[in-house]
Design an enzyme around this catalytic site. Sequence first.
Site, PDB file in Angstrom:
ATOM      1  N   PRO A   2       0.831  -1.207   0.000  1.00 24.95           N
ATOM      2  CA  PRO A   2       0.000   0.000   0.000  1.00 24.95           C
ATOM      3  C   PRO A   2       0.868   1.261   0.000  1.00 24.95           C
ATOM      4  CG  PRO A   2      -0.142  -1.122   2.117  1.00 24.95           C
ATOM      5  CD  PRO A   2       0.695  -1.975   1.233  1.00 24.95           C
ATOM      6  N   GLU A   3       0.532   2.211  -0.846  1.00 20.41           N
ATOM      7  CA  GLU A   3       1.233   3.486  -0.858  1.00 20.41           C
ATOM      8  C   GLU A   3       0.406   4.523  -0.090  1.00 20.41           C
ATOM      9  OE1 GLU A   3       3.426   5.076  -3.938  1.00 20.41           O
ATOM     10  OE2 GLU A   3       3.845   3.199  -4.958  1.00 20.41           O
ATOM     11  N   HIS A 103      -2.542 -16.005   9.671  1.00 21.44           N
ATOM     12  CA  HIS A 103      -1.585 -14.898   9.793  1.00 21.44           C
ATOM     13  C   HIS A 103      -2.179 -13.679  10.502  1.00 21.44           C
ATOM     14  CE1 HIS A 103       0.734 -17.282   7.022  1.00 21.44           C
ATOM     15  NE2 HIS A 103      -0.220 -17.198   6.113  1.00 21.44           N
ATOM     16  N   ARG A 122       3.249 -11.904   5.319  1.00 20.45           N
ATOM     17  CA  ARG A 122       4.705 -11.845   5.167  1.00 20.45           C
ATOM     18  C   ARG A 122       5.414 -11.181   6.349  1.00 20.45           C
ATOM     19  NH1 ARG A 122       6.457 -10.363  -0.734  1.00 20.45           N
ATOM     20  NH2 ARG A 122       8.459 -10.833   0.215  1.00 20.45           N
ATOM     21  N   ARG A 162      20.559  18.623  -4.394  1.00 23.95           N
ATOM     22  CA  ARG A 162      20.881  17.202  -4.163  1.00 23.95           C
ATOM     23  C   ARG A 162      21.512  16.583  -5.398  1.00 23.95           C
ATOM     24  NH1 ARG A 162      19.483  14.766   0.432  1.00 23.95           N
ATOM     25  NH2 ARG A 162      18.726  16.402   1.789  1.00 23.95           N
TER      26      ARG A 162
END
Length: 281
Positions: A2-3, A103, A122, A162
């Site tokens: 998920p972002e 899980h 996971r 940068r």
Amino acid sequence: MPELPEVETIARGLHKRVAGDTIQSVWLGEKPEPLKSPPSEIVAVLERSRIMQVRRIGKHIVFDLDRPGGRHGRGTLPGQWIVHLGMTGRMQVTEPETEIARHTHAIIKLASGREVRFVDPRRFGRLAVASGNAEVAEGFRAPGDEPLESALERFIELFRGRKTPIKSALLNQKLLSGVGNIYADESLFRAGLRPRRRTASLTKDQLCKLHAAVQEVLREAIALGGSSVSDYVDADGEAGFFQLQHRVYGREGEPCLVCRRLIKRVVIAGRSSHYCPKCQK
Ligand SMILES: [Zn+2]
């Protein structure tokens, strides 16, 4: 994984469902990886706390809590429950009869009778709490700036000079918190910038465009996510998000939606980056 827009959507969905509810009891699984605070501390902070609000900070879901036990046993203390979904983590709000998924690492029983469950096959997800001392007055903070709240001047200050490719700078969580691979590529396309461009080579005008593009892409994705939140929070998590149509991400070899040139893919710092060789300079 998920972002930011997905996490925002999940946090809003959780807020709608559990704000105002009180945590009655906490069950934690035996796998140690998801627990970033000691289990006894997680239980102590969560149990009997009232959930005041649920919100997103960076890519974390933060439950702001009112804990009993102010001075003389009266009043409340602030606390926070902080969840990171990692790669495969999900939060469920369910009735207690609902079968417990494999899980499942935490089950939070609420006074309303429902349960909040954290499921993560996971185990890259993380659960933690913050409480009880001076630190919590500040509350949990993500390492970088919140991209949707970063003012233009601040954004320019963060990025200017940068030496890394602009794509890497966008993914650097110490600069902006929560921008992932997909939205970095999409922002660069909208700003007309190639992912490999050295950040220091960008003009102020280009940084302005990028600042606007990052916020626009994230806002659009959040607006779309709002309609699918119930799928994610309630169901087994298999249901996908209704996603923003990607203009470059994952479209290698397909024609650019603007100029029809074929989208290219390059690898920068181990991450795939997609761009249009004509629209992006
Ligand atoms: Zn193009």
